[in-house]
Scaffold this motif. Structure first.
Motif, PDB file in Angstrom:
ATOM      1  N   SER B  32       0.828  -1.214   0.000  1.00 58.70           N
ATOM      2  CA  SER B  32       0.000   0.000   0.000  1.00 58.70           C
ATOM      3  C   SER B  32       0.859   1.259   0.000  1.00 58.70           C
ATOM      4  N   GLU B  36       0.736   4.316  -2.751  1.00 57.83           N
ATOM      5  CA  GLU B  36       0.503   5.706  -2.324  1.00 57.83           C
ATOM      6  C   GLU B  36       1.613   6.612  -2.835  1.00 57.83           C
ATOM      7  N   ARG B  40       1.616   9.957  -5.002  1.00 58.83           N
ATOM      8  CA  ARG B  40       2.048  11.201  -4.346  1.00 58.83           C
ATOM      9  C   ARG B  40       3.201  11.869  -5.100  1.00 58.83           C
TER      10      ARG B  40
END
Lengths: 139, 117
Positions: B32, B36, B40
């Motif tokens: 995860s 992310e 980002r």
């Protein structure tokens, strides 16, 4: 065939995924102590990892027992994976590549059977699963 | 004990260097975090360095494949580097392959593959 004499046994209770790591590290350390080749150390650790994870995923808890075997002048490691979970209804299918009742690749059991020298699985109704797998040291 | 794998940035690439044996929840956590960070930092490549780990079993391999496929859906590319010889042998015998996921000998080769050197 001469019955191998067990030398000593160690047991790792398997309840959560951190126990899977403890069990496979214990197996690798034992294989290293016995002078197994590095690839064989990795195979023993991998087999333990697969069997221990099956316990966490399918049976909630159980144990991995490791025993050193002596047969003539060679040594081996016997892995016993034991649980009292729901058991495996169709052992033949469970040993087929790609079959899984969980969300996995379905290679754990058939793969473990491939990488070990001896492999026996039992799942009598209502008694969980017991898997016995042995890896012998190459001479 | 929870192990958090560091994810470093190098140009537009992310480098996740696995330093020790990970348990299943650590691997899922890495999965995860990589996804992310790809979003980002608008990364276009991810390198996962597994040279320090001595075992890649069916769960670890399956999760790496899932990470690679998810990264690809984000338009980025993932390369696995540093699979140790003993680990490679175990994977093959177990029946594990990384199919269409690029691999490289080490981090330098991985960086060269994505043009970051």
């Amino acid at each position: 065939m001469q019955v191998p004499a067990p030398l000593d046994a160690m047991v790792q209770a398997i309840r959560r995924d951190a126990d899977v790591i403890s069990a496979r590290q214990m197996g690798r350390a034992l294989a290293e102590d016995l002078g197994f080749s590095r690839p064989d150390q990795a195979l023993v650790a991998t087999a333990i990892s697969e069997l221990a994870r099956n316990i966490v995923v399918y049976a909630d808890h159980g144990e991995i027992e490791l025993t050193t075997l002596q047969q003539g002048d060679r040594q081996g490691i016997r892995i016993i994976a034991r649980d009292h979970g729901p058991g495996i209804a169709d052992l033949e299918r469970a040993l087929c590549d790609g079959f899984s009742t969980g969300n996995s690749l379905g290679l754990g059991l058939p793969g473990t059977r491939r990488i070990m020298d001896e492999f026996d699985i039992r799942s009598p109704p209502g008694e969980g699963v017991t898997i016995i797998a042995v890896k012998w040291q190459l001479r | 004990m929870t192990v958090t794998v560091p994810i470093l940035r190098q140009g537009s690439a992310l480098i996740a260097s696995i330093q020790e044996d990970l348990c299943d929840s650590d691997i899922l956590n890495l999965q995860s975090r990589i996804l992310e960070d790809v979003i980002r930092y608008r990364a276009n490549a991810v390198i996962v360095d597994v040279s320090a780990i001595g075992i890649l079993d069916s769960f670890g391999t399956k999760t790496l494949i899932e990470i690679a496929h998810s990264v690809k859906l984000r338009g980025a590319k993932m390369i696995i580097v540093g699979i140790q010889p003993d680990v490679a042998i175990s994977m093959v015998l177990l029946g594990l392959t990384l199919k269409d996921i690029p691999t490289a000998l080490d981090l330098d080769h991985g960086l060269a593959l994505i043009g970051e050197t």
